[in-house]
Design an enzyme around this catalytic site. Structure first.
Site, short mmCIF file in Angstrom:
data_model
loop_
_atom_site.label_atom_id
_atom_site.label_comp_id
_atom_site.label_asym_id
_atom_site.label_seq_id
_atom_site.Cartn_x
_atom_site.Cartn_y
_atom_site.Cartn_z
N SER A 1 18.89 -23.05 4.98
CA SER A 1 18.49 -23.42 3.47
C SER A 1 18.74 -24.86 3.06
O SER A 1 19.84 -25.36 3.67
CB SER A 1 19.59 -22.42 2.76
N TYR B 1 27.52 -19.49 -0.52
CA TYR B 1 26.42 -19.49 0.17
C TYR B 1 26.25 -20.89 1.06
O TYR B 1 26.03 -20.91 2.15
CB TYR B 1 25.38 -19.43 -0.97
#
Length: 259
Positions: free
Chosen positions: A144, A157
């Site tokens: 990501s 995250y």
């Protein structure tokens, strides 16, 4: 036009929707036999049947929890029996965990790390012996933009995604001399069902969609198929000299500064 993955077998986690589904669809179109892993067994079964009908390729669907090593090994073994040795692994299964660091529960931390970091490792450990025996294998981890840039309010995250990029680089170097390539992709904002749900939860969904698009140099939000084509390139022998690296697929957003 000739297919780009002829006679290859690809295993894709998180294949039930979004980026994973787009990758599975594209890979089948490009000549690969595909094994679809997802927690949602009904969705993957339906997608496997659809892909088999559309592409004529053999497809295998399995409801699998990537955080459970024994379950992963069992599912990989069944996929190999159904489709043959795994040539390509795409680790796309993931979960968004965004919490206040001081209010973060241990269970949330564990869930984030188990799904986003340990899950890919579980799959790699399951397919790697077969790849090493044949001295061939391409692995692509879907990381990501959070693994490159810190966005406030997204903890923990980014910790997991930084770890996944580190895992990619470390193992890519570890096995480079044995015919194995391990790379990662770091998508930015992509219009997946999860992104659609997040926008729908905003007070003014259309205004937020427009605001997000305006932040991007290209002035639009990405599509799952655009990530899928990057995965296709990395998984194919076209990228045979690319290893232990990460490719950002974020429309250039991470390269600019915003207050």
């Amino acid at each position: 036009m000739s297919s780009r993955l002829p006679n290859k077998t690809a295993l894709i986690t998180g294949a039930g929707s979004g980026i994973g589904s787009a990758i599975a669809t594209l890979f089948a179109q490009q000549g690969a036999r595909v094994a679809l892993f997802d927690l949602d067994g009904e969705t993957t079964e339906a997608l496997a049947a659809e892909l088999k009908q559309q592409s004529g390729q053999h497809c295998f669907a399995y409801s699998a929890d990537v955080t459970q090593p024994e379950e992963v090994q069992r599912a990989v073994s069944e996929a190999q029996q159904a489709l043959g040795p795994i040539d390509i692994l795409i680790n796309c299964a993931g979960v968004n965990v965004f919490r206040d660091p001081l209010a973060l529960e241990d269970d949330d931390w564990q869930r984030c790390m188990e799904v986003n970091l340990k899950g890919p490792y579980n799959l790699i450990r399951s397919v790697l012996p077969g790849m090493l025996a044949r001295q061939y294998g391409n692995i692509v981890n879907v990381a990501s933009v959070h693994g490159h840039k810190i966005i406030p309010g997204a903890f923990p995250y980014p910790v997991a995604k930084h770890g996944l990029i580190g895992l990619t680089r470390s193992l890519g170097v570890e096995y480079a001399s044995q015919g194995i390539r391990i790379n990662s992709i770091s998508p930015g904002l992509i219009m997946t069902p999860a992104a659609e749900a997040w926008l729908a939860s905003c007070p003014d969904p259309q205004a937020e969609r427009e605001r997000q698009a305006a932040l991007l140099p290209c002035k639009r939000i990405g599509e799952p198929q655009e990530v899928a084509y990057t995965a296709l390139f990395l998984a194919s022998d076209e990228a045979r000299f690319i290893n232990a690296t990460d490719i950002l697929v974020d429309g250039g957003r991470s390269q600019i500064y915003h207050e």
